[in-house]
Enzyme design. Structure first.
Site, PDB file in Angstrom:
ATOM      1  N   SER A   1       0.840  -1.190   0.000  1.00 56.60           N
ATOM      2  CA  SER A   1       0.000   0.000   0.000  1.00 56.60           C
ATOM      3  C   SER A   1       0.881   1.248   0.000  1.00 56.60           C
ATOM      4  O   SER A   1       1.667   1.438  -0.928  1.00 56.60           O
ATOM      5  CB  SER A   1      -0.967  -0.045   1.180  1.00 56.60           C
ATOM      6  OG  SER A   1      -2.007   0.887   1.007  1.00 56.60           O
TER       7      SER A   1
ATOM      8  N   ASP B   1      -9.622  -3.605  -5.705  1.00 55.96           N
ATOM      9  CA  ASP B   1      -9.090  -2.732  -4.660  1.00 55.96           C
ATOM     10  C   ASP B   1      -9.628  -1.318  -4.852  1.00 55.96           C
ATOM     11  O   ASP B   1      -9.445  -0.713  -5.912  1.00 55.96           O
ATOM     12  CB  ASP B   1      -7.556  -2.734  -4.734  1.00 55.96           C
ATOM     13  CG  ASP B   1      -6.906  -2.076  -3.527  1.00 55.96           C
ATOM     14  OD1 ASP B   1      -7.591  -1.358  -2.776  1.00 55.96           O
ATOM     15  OD2 ASP B   1      -5.691  -2.279  -3.351  1.00 55.96           O
TER      16      ASP B   1
ATOM     17  N   HIS C   1      -8.226  -4.850  -1.366  1.00 56.49           N
ATOM     18  CA  HIS C   1      -6.955  -4.319  -0.870  1.00 56.49           C
ATOM     19  C   HIS C   1      -6.187  -5.322  -0.015  1.00 56.49           C
ATOM     20  O   HIS C   1      -4.961  -5.343  -0.034  1.00 56.49           O
ATOM     21  CB  HIS C   1      -7.229  -3.049  -0.056  1.00 56.49           C
ATOM     22  CG  HIS C   1      -6.010  -2.225   0.217  1.00 56.49           C
ATOM     23  ND1 HIS C   1      -5.259  -1.642  -0.785  1.00 56.49           N
ATOM     24  CD2 HIS C   1      -5.407  -1.883   1.381  1.00 56.49           C
ATOM     25  CE1 HIS C   1      -4.262  -0.973  -0.242  1.00 56.49           C
ATOM     26  NE2 HIS C   1      -4.322  -1.109   1.067  1.00 56.49           N
TER      27      HIS C   1
END
Length: 701
Positions: free
Chosen positions: A554, A640, A674
């Protein structure tokens, strides 16, 4: 290490020049077309990339299988969490060998029962009531995730929500725990967070706007149609998001309103759920505060004139001035306060370590709970009971498996309720933490700042530069990468790999200032700190540059892309998971999920030329150059909503076009979000895939 050669060329991403101009600067993006998720050409390209990655890593299939099996062997697959008491029931989750998801259960508390019931073999407890079986809910779906799981105060209803695609848009339902039947109440497109009224007649929940910002809190009457639900609060300032919760005392509904640097809290008496929300303290730019109810007062954890936060209180009847309770102490970051009838427990961190401070009500005899290891992570676990003299906490370190303790707030005695079992591995030997050692080291950043590093390795690992190493980093949002235990990591350690975590600026390990020095126009400190940690590991003999792999996810994926450009010679491989590598493009587009709320983290490049120029100078996609990059594995997910799959897809395409001599792989989960795959076995396989690639780069495959 040399990559395996193949006759197959990587997929060719077509180049369609697209121009954009900001602040007089014109940028050409040849791969913008990959953002069209519904375009069959995009899906075909991602599918071709997956096939190419599978072919390029086919020689690791046996190793992947071994790593998966090692994790499975070391894990007690049929197991039971430590039951938590709430009202007249013990609540817990069971896992069953061969099944992907947990089974959520409860059992009535028996006369005289004070300690949580146990099940030595993970079998169902006598008298068990199954509330939700994740495996049944997930049938027919490739992905499954629970959002809400909230039992009403009287124990009658269960509010829960499900997501079957990974986009974190949940359908909310209510189950009658007496009959096992689902009520007709059903609300689509909800977000995380629910709260019950005192009499369980009303349920509050949250929805998002078109940019995936949680912006509305709703009131739903049980048994009524969702079309009749009422908006309790709508947040129109796009910098802010909302949440809702019931206090532990079950006296108040809290509506939390936050931006990155400012907050406001509204309260509704849980006994009067149709009442108008009252403001604890109006928002003031730059002032953050959080609220906990305790008797006649609201506790206020805040940073008003207190960089590392202070604790105060105000009247619960007529909120007004804040009366100091714990004064600000620079270097001791107060992170949360939990209120119980006769005690307060403050979660804090100092000198890079987490801690718990107990404040008995009506006494000045506060104390910190002591823990034996030099490196560890500790925090409160689920503690739903308000009137209790005991708290549940969770503890772990790089060598100590996740451990659940009950701590008596009066006698100060701590009882281990359960430590996550680590079963014997392939060699049949039981796990022994004495065979591993953990260290705290310090690197020196370019500006003279000392940056902590946490390390773990097998005892006797040489310090002559011959050991391979994985260096993990994040460094954003004040998130701290505190030491944690991993069963899958044992497979690396037992193959001689050193695992290290760089506690770089932008995280929260050393307090609010540590965070502030790694955001906005100081963001590059995050990247140079990480490189300094990598150089230090080499200089101090932990590893060598050709034996060092970096990993991040991320915002940590942004870190990976930035250090690849900044110091490509420092690593032999880089793993970037759901990486935020096209940050400038995303933060320039306020229609994208999270963008406007992120401007107080990164700056607003749309309106500020200085921020635009600064972000452009470090965002990975904009700074790909014709240099010798380390091998790169990018892992992403099609659904995501936090970091779009197109960011790593574009990045890999540009790397191939600009530095074609490199070894770049892209792996896209076509039905996840995600967090990647949702089932535990699928998650183990994903980790085995990544670890096999890392071991290959490190010459330990």
């Amino acid at each position: 290490m040399a990559a395996v050669t193949t006759e197959t060329a990587p997929p060719a991403a077509k180049r369609v020049p697209t121009e954009r101009t900001h602040h007089g600067d014109t940028v050409v993006d040849e791969y913008a077309w990959l953002a069209a998720k519904d375009d069959p050409e995009t899906i075909a390209y991602l599918t071709a990339e997956n096939a190419y990655t599978e072919e390029r890593t086919a020689h690791l299939a046996a190793l992947r299988a071994d790593l998966f099996e090692e994790t499975r062997q070391r894990t007690r697959e049929t197991d039971l969490s430590v039951p938590t008491r709430k009202g007249g029931h013990w609540y817990y989750t069971r896992t069953i060998e061969g099944q992907q998801y947990g089974v959520h259960c409860r059992r009535a508390v028996r006369d005289g029962e004070t300690d949580p019931p146990v099940s030595a073999d993970g079998a169902p407890l006598d008298g068990e009531e199954v509330l939700l079986d994740g495996n049944l809910l997930a049938e027919g779906h490739d992905f499954f995730s629970l959002g809400a799981f909230d039992v009403s105060p009287d124990g009658r209803w269960l509010a829960y929500s499900t997501d079957f695609s990974g986009d974190e848009r949940f359908t909310l339902r209510v189950k009658d725990l007496g009959t096992g039947e689902l009520l007709p109440d059903e609300v689509p497109d909800t977000f995380y967070g629910t709260a019950w009224s005192a009499d369980a007649s009303v349920l509050f929940y949250v929805t998002v706007d078109d940019a995936w910002r949680p912006n509305r809190v709703w009131r739903h009457t049980i048994g009524a149609a969702a079309a009749d639900d009422v908006v309790v609060h709508q947040e129109d300032d796009e910098r802010f998001w909302v949440g809702v919760e019931l206090t532990r005392s079950e006296k108040f509904i809290l509506i939390d309103i936050h931006s990155k640097i400012t907050s406001e809290v509204l309260v509704i008496p849980a006994g009067n759920p149709t009442g108008a929300p009252a403001v604890i303290a109006p928002r003031r730019q730059g002032v953050e505060y959080a609220v906990e109810h305790h008797g006649h007062r609201f506790l206020i954890l805040h940073n008003d004139g207190a960089e590392d936060f202070a604790l105060a209180f105000t009247s619960a009847d007529t909120p007004g001035d804040w009366v100091p309770l714990i004064e600000h102490t620079p270097g001791t970051r107060l992170e949360a306060v939990d209120a119980f009838a006769n005690h307060l427990v403050v979660s804090l961190r100092t000198e890079g370590l987490t801690g718990l401070r107990v404040l008995p009500v009506g006494s000045d005899d506060s104390y910190d709970i002591d823990f034996p290891e030099p490196l560890y992570s500790v925090g409160l676990d689920a503690n739903p009971e308000y009137r209790t003299g005991q708290i549940r906490l969770r503890y772990s370190s790089l060598v100590t498996p996740d451990s659940v303790y009950d701590y008596d707030l009066v006698t100060r005695q701590m009882v281990l309720r359960k430590q996550k079992p680590v079963l014997p591995g392939p060699d049949g030997r039981p796990y022994d933490p004495a065979e591993y050692e953990q260290h705290r080291d310090w690197a020196l950043a370019d500006d003279g700042t000392r940056v902590p590093i946490s390390l773990v390795c097998r005892v006797g690992t040489p310090r002559d530069g011959s050991a391979p190493c994985e260096l993990y980093g994040y460094g954003s949002y004040e998130a701290s990468m505190d030491p944690w235990f991993s069963v899958a990591r044992l497979s690396l350690l037992d193959r001689g790999v050193v695992f290290a975590v760089a506690h770089i600026r932008g995280g929260g390990e050393l307090g609010r200032r540590w965070y502030d020095q790694g955001k906005m126009l100081a963001k590059k400190n995050t990247f140079t700190d990480f490189v300094a940690c990598a150089r230090h590991l080499v200089k101090s003999g932990w590893t060598a540059g050709d034996r060092l792999v970096a990993r991040g996810a991320s915002a940590g994926g942004l870190l990976m892309g930035a250090v690849a450009n900044l110091a490509p010679d420092a690593f032999t491989g880089i793993v970037a998971q759901v990486p935020f590598v096209d940050a400038l493009t995303s933060i320039l587009d306020p229609s994208l999920p999270l963008t406007v709320t992120e401007w107080e983290e990164w700056g607003n490049p749309l309106d500020d030329p200085e921020v635009y120029a600064y972000m452009k100078s470090y965002t990975p996609y904009e700074n790909v150059a014709a240099v010798d990059y380390p091998a790169i594995l990018a892992v992403t997910s099609l659904n995501d909503t936090r970091v779009l799959y197109s960011e790593p897809a574009k990045w890999i395409a540009r790397l191939r076009a600009t530095a074609p001599q490199g070894d770049y792989l892209l792996k896209t989960e076509m039905g996840a979000g995600h967090g990647g795959p949702s089932g535990r076995y699928d998650a183990w396989r994903e980790e085995a895939f990544i670890n096999a690639w890392i071991l290959d780069r490190l010459g330990r495959a």
